[in-house]
Design an enzyme around this catalytic site. Structure first.
Site, short mmCIF file in Angstrom:
data_model
loop_
_atom_site.label_atom_id
_atom_site.label_comp_id
_atom_site.label_asym_id
_atom_site.label_seq_id
_atom_site.Cartn_x
_atom_site.Cartn_y
_atom_site.Cartn_z
N GLU A 185 -6.73 -7.21 -0.92
CA GLU A 185 -7.00 -6.97 0.50
C GLU A 185 -8.35 -6.27 0.64
O GLU A 185 -8.59 -5.25 0.00
CB GLU A 185 -5.90 -6.13 1.15
CG GLU A 185 -6.08 -5.99 2.66
CD GLU A 185 -4.96 -5.19 3.31
OE1 GLU A 185 -3.78 -5.49 3.02
OE2 GLU A 185 -5.27 -4.27 4.10
N GLU A 235 0.83 -1.21 0.00
CA GLU A 235 0.00 0.00 0.00
C GLU A 235 0.85 1.26 0.00
O GLU A 235 1.04 1.90 1.04
CB GLU A 235 -0.93 0.02 1.23
CG GLU A 235 -2.14 -0.87 1.11
CD GLU A 235 -3.10 -0.74 2.29
OE1 GLU A 235 -4.19 -1.31 2.20
OE2 GLU A 235 -2.75 -0.06 3.28
#
Length: 304
Positions: free
Chosen positions: A222, A135
């Site tokens: 995710e 991320e």
């Protein structure tokens, strides 16, 4: 034996036909190493009917690989998980979990060493997917991610030329339109979108639909049904809206996370210490819902 994964016309395939991967992500393996075992993976395959597991290696957090973690032990855990998944005919994502480091270039030297080593170890394995950046955020711009990928992907390709690579996108893997506008020059790459249903709603779904319909290969590696913090209540309406889009676009998805963390997103109750044989009473509401999703996805895969 599993087929090698290949992106064809923006869709994930097993080299011959479309395939959807779905399963659970571990929490940080430095904190929850106990779930890296055949007992848990086998239960995920048989009882949760999943075909993929994500092994999460934090980089900059407490006991992270690039901070104060035991590098050798963490590598051994990753290798153990990959070997167990291979034995069970499951795909496995090796997740270089960039988060508080923001810019993946912060630890480029360590990343080069790690992926160089891992791709040598797993060169002959068809089940391994390399997630090179979880991320990126704030200073982790698309320019920085691209610069990073142009150093990491060639290392992987030297040893595993056909391996599937996944990369995160800016703003905690929400700005996938950056990849649509300026995709990597490398083939067999997919781009991450992450969502937490109580926080990320119609605007992000619309962006996802636009990018997928334009041909961008997207992997939702995710997600959960609560807030982006991993806490808070489940938003049932938004969760169902996300499930509908995932189903309609035939997207692969990985739920966060395989743990008894006290947060909403940990699928097991806090007092559940089992590594398999989980009953409904052992699951939080998020776990119950996600398990039902995966059963439906498994039925759809069997009907292909």
């Amino acid at each position: 034996m599993l087929n090698k994964l290949k992106v064809i016309n923006g869709k994930l395939t097993d080299g011959e036909k479309p395939i959807r991967l779905f399963g659970l992500s571990t929490h940080g393996i430095a904190w929850y190493p106990e779930y890296i075992c055949e007992e848990s993976f086998a239960a995920l395959k048989k009882e949760w009917r999943t075909n993929c597991v994500r092994i999460t290696l934090y980089t900059d957090e407490f006991r992270g690989y690039c901070k104060d973690g035991n590098k050798q032990h963490l590598k051994e855990l990753v290798e153990k998980g990959v070997n167990i998944a291979e034995k069970l005919d499951m795909y496995v994502i090796v997740d270089w979990h960039v988060l508080s480091d923001q810019d993946p270039m912060k630890y480029i030297d360590q990343a080069e060493e790690f992926f160089g080593d891992m791709s040598k170890r797993f060169a002959e394995k068809n089940n391994v997917i390399y997630e090179i950046c979880n991320e990126p955020n704030n200073s982790g711009t698309w320019e920085k991610v691209t610069e990073y990928a142009d150093r990491i992907i060639p290392l992987i390709r030297q040893n595993s030329p056909d391996a599937l690579v996944i990369t995160g996108t800016p703003n905690w893997s929400q700005d996938i339109h950056c990849a649509l506008d300026r995709p990597f020059k490398w083939d067999n790459v997919m781009y991450s979108l992450h969502f937490y249903a109580a926080t990320h709603k119609g605007t992000l779904r619309s962006r996802l639909e636009r990018c997928v319909e334009a041909g961008l290969p997207v992997f939702i590696n995710e997600f959960n049904l609560c807030e982006a913090s991993g806490k808070g209540d489940i938003d049932h309406d938004e969760s169902e809206a996300w499930r509908e889009v995932i189903d309609r676009l035939d997207l692969s998805c990985i739920c966060w996370c395989l743990s008894n963390s006290g947060d909403t997103c940990g699928v097991f109750a806090k007092d559940c210490t089992k590594l398999s044989g989980w009953t409904d009473d052992d699951l939080k509401n998020s776990g119950l819902i996600i398990k039902s999703w995966f059963s439906k996805f498994a039925d759809e895969e069997n009907d292909r």
